[in-house]
Motif scaffolding. Sequence first.
Motif, mmCIF file in Angstrom:
data_model
loop_
_atom_site.group_PDB
_atom_site.id
_atom_site.type_symbol
_atom_site.label_atom_id
_atom_site.label_comp_id
_atom_site.label_asym_id
_atom_site.label_seq_id
_atom_site.Cartn_x
_atom_site.Cartn_y
_atom_site.Cartn_z
ATOM 1 N N VAL A 160 0.678 -1.358 0.048
ATOM 2 C CA VAL A 160 -0.091 0.045 -0.008
ATOM 3 C C VAL A 160 0.720 1.215 0.042
ATOM 4 N N VAL A 161 0.577 2.003 -0.844
ATOM 5 C CA VAL A 161 1.372 3.348 -0.771
ATOM 6 C C VAL A 161 0.617 4.684 -0.952
ATOM 7 N N PHE A 162 1.214 5.772 -0.188
ATOM 8 C CA PHE A 162 0.513 7.073 -0.356
ATOM 9 C C PHE A 162 1.336 7.972 -1.180
ATOM 10 N N VAL A 163 1.075 8.702 -1.989
ATOM 11 C CA VAL A 163 2.004 9.394 -2.785
ATOM 12 C C VAL A 163 1.233 10.814 -2.991
ATOM 13 N N ALA A 180 0.141 -2.742 -6.756
ATOM 14 C CA ALA A 180 0.147 -2.203 -5.634
ATOM 15 C C ALA A 180 -1.266 -1.109 -5.376
ATOM 16 N N SER A 181 -1.780 -0.946 -4.078
ATOM 17 C CA SER A 181 -2.779 -0.098 -3.783
ATOM 18 C C SER A 181 -2.204 1.264 -3.705
ATOM 19 N N VAL A 182 -2.696 2.096 -4.530
ATOM 20 C CA VAL A 182 -2.067 3.464 -4.434
ATOM 21 C C VAL A 182 -3.101 4.624 -3.812
ATOM 22 N N PHE A 183 -2.726 5.385 -2.889
ATOM 23 C CA PHE A 183 -3.583 6.276 -2.486
ATOM 24 C C PHE A 183 -2.858 7.695 -2.886
ATOM 25 N N ALA A 184 -3.649 8.635 -3.743
ATOM 26 C CA ALA A 184 -2.820 9.874 -4.017
ATOM 27 C C ALA A 184 -3.233 10.983 -3.028
ATOM 28 N N VAL A 185 -2.620 11.698 -2.585
ATOM 29 C CA VAL A 185 -2.785 12.413 -1.254
ATOM 30 C C VAL A 185 -2.888 13.866 -1.700
ATOM 31 N N ARG A 186 -3.768 14.594 -1.954
ATOM 32 C CA ARG A 186 -3.873 16.011 -2.266
ATOM 33 C C ARG A 186 -3.238 16.988 -1.608
ATOM 34 N N ASP A 187 -2.985 16.535 -0.166
ATOM 35 C CA ASP A 187 -2.292 17.648 0.810
ATOM 36 C C ASP A 187 -0.996 17.488 0.652
ATOM 37 N N GLY A 188 -0.258 16.681 -0.318
ATOM 38 C CA GLY A 188 1.262 16.789 -0.429
ATOM 39 C C GLY A 188 1.804 15.570 0.340
ATOM 40 N N VAL A 193 3.183 11.125 4.222
ATOM 41 C CA VAL A 193 3.829 10.494 5.298
ATOM 42 C C VAL A 193 2.936 10.313 6.551
ATOM 43 N N GLN A 194 2.269 11.255 7.279
ATOM 44 C CA GLN A 194 1.404 10.996 8.203
ATOM 45 C C GLN A 194 0.600 10.007 8.056
ATOM 46 N N PRO A 396 -6.528 6.792 -13.626
ATOM 47 C CA PRO A 396 -7.767 6.849 -12.734
ATOM 48 C C PRO A 396 -7.977 5.948 -12.065
ATOM 49 N N GLN A 397 -7.056 4.736 -12.075
ATOM 50 C CA GLN A 397 -7.410 3.582 -10.996
ATOM 51 C C GLN A 397 -6.838 3.956 -9.502
ATOM 52 N N VAL A 398 -6.238 5.243 -9.631
ATOM 53 C CA VAL A 398 -5.516 5.760 -8.386
ATOM 54 C C VAL A 398 -6.670 6.385 -7.776
ATOM 55 N N ILE A 399 -6.817 6.258 -6.318
ATOM 56 C CA ILE A 399 -7.821 6.662 -5.423
ATOM 57 C C ILE A 399 -7.410 8.076 -4.795
ATOM 58 N N THR A 400 -7.874 9.276 -5.289
ATOM 59 C CA THR A 400 -7.476 10.548 -4.740
ATOM 60 C C THR A 400 -8.198 10.882 -3.368
ATOM 61 N N ILE A 401 -7.479 11.190 -2.455
ATOM 62 C CA ILE A 401 -7.952 11.719 -1.012
ATOM 63 C C ILE A 401 -7.497 12.699 -0.736
ATOM 64 N N GLY A 402 -7.831 13.131 0.600
ATOM 65 C CA GLY A 402 -7.318 14.181 1.408
ATOM 66 C C GLY A 402 -6.300 13.498 2.547
ATOM 67 N N ALA A 403 -6.053 14.070 3.411
ATOM 68 C CA ALA A 403 -5.167 13.580 4.444
ATOM 69 C C ALA A 403 -6.254 13.148 5.677
ATOM 70 N N GLU A 404 -7.253 12.084 5.024
ATOM 71 C CA GLU A 404 -8.035 11.542 6.035
ATOM 72 C C GLU A 404 -7.851 10.092 6.295
ATOM 73 N N LEU A 405 -7.787 9.653 7.333
ATOM 74 C CA LEU A 405 -7.452 8.211 7.509
ATOM 75 C C LEU A 405 -8.870 7.326 7.353
ATOM 76 N N VAL A 406 -9.934 8.109 7.566
ATOM 77 C CA VAL A 406 -11.048 7.433 7.530
ATOM 78 C C VAL A 406 -11.361 7.002 6.027
ATOM 79 N N ALA A 407 -10.684 7.797 4.951
ATOM 80 C CA ALA A 407 -10.959 7.615 3.524
ATOM 81 C C ALA A 407 -10.137 6.291 3.191
ATOM 82 N N VAL A 408 -9.112 6.029 3.809
ATOM 83 C CA VAL A 408 -8.140 5.107 3.549
ATOM 84 C C VAL A 408 -8.835 3.958 4.232
ATOM 85 N N GLU A 409 -9.228 3.647 5.322
ATOM 86 C CA GLU A 409 -10.349 2.859 5.920
ATOM 87 C C GLU A 409 -11.428 2.160 5.207
#
Length: 419
Positions: A160-163, A180-188, A193-194, A396-409
Amino acid sequence: MTSFYQWECWRCQRLFAAAEVRYLCPVCSEWSPLTMVPDYAAAGRGRPVSDVLGGDFSMWRYRALLPLPEGGPAHPLETGYGVGGTPLVDAPRLADEFGVKRLWVKDEGRNPTGSLKDRASALVVAAAVRTGQDVVCTASSGNAAAALAGCCAAAGITCVVFVPSDTAPAKIRQLLAYGASVFAVRDGYEAAVQLSYEAADRFGWLCRSTAYNPLTAEGKKTAAFEIIEQLGFRAPSVVLVPAGDGNILTGLYRGFVDAVRMGWAEAVPRLVAVQSEQAPALYRAWQSGHVEVESYDAVSIAESINVALPQDGFRALRAVRESGGSVITVPDSMLGAAVHRLAQGSGVFAEPSAATALAGLAGLKGWGQLAADDEVVLVSTGNGLKHAVPGAPVDPQVITIGAELVAVERVWKEARARD
């Protein structure tokens, strides 16, 4: 296999048993990465080198100085995946151009996923396999994520990666190719990392993120061992290293220190950290004489070193100072020319962040910090084929999220339900 090692905190100098800690120093209130302290006698100090080093020329050749967990099954990743053993390319024309005795390029772009980060990920994944961990996560601006994804695929475990959401599409495609499961984080990057820390804690994953997991620097130190061996068991006088988080520089320093203590080399080379002027957090701390690094705006096109708050800044600065080195910056406007200059002068095609090493060499020469008898190694940390135009849309396969752990869950549970 290392017979004995401990972990040491660089801040408080406390020592911890190998199985006693997993990530950071449990005593210090500040961020405090851990460093391996081998039992050098048990590792083979004083014995012929040929008795200590084993196997093919890869990172696993130095197994006696790597912190692999005792017991548990080894995986072919530790022998057959081809991490390390990268060439030290002699570049006499560049040596002549810069007026130094010898110049080599350590071409880390030859690793399986195209960067030095494979060394860190291979060690983390090997440890995960040995301890029965089946999910490993990380935060990355691209290369560390690809390295982890490739190693996890080779080992048959989940990645699982957060980019950051502006990560180059070429790097995203590489992650997806490895499954890999890819989470693209809007907040950088810092938010990614967090999230990696929080997700690992919430879901019981192993976190590979830079410096947080002490195995990262220990895997990277094998590049220093190789440089020493490739030069006939001696050290160069100067090593230039692209620096973002500072973990590669820390790892190389630890490798050179280990080599000296094992009797493989006489001295640690001067380490020069090269940053972009557009992401200069380490440089600003260095110039100010500080031991801690504060966050500073990072807007560089050199993705792999575009870091606002270096995760291994404290140790990187100390490594530079203890080696008698320095921290320098180069403008992004020089990086395109540096890529071509390095490629045409040595045959090594580097991505812009890796080519900062050559751009930094020009700065050293201009400031009178190079001597005619210097022997120089440039560490080219990543392959030029990995770089694309920043800011292009992600797959488009990448899931774009903010810095919210609840979205990952939520997404993770949905994916598990589909499986």
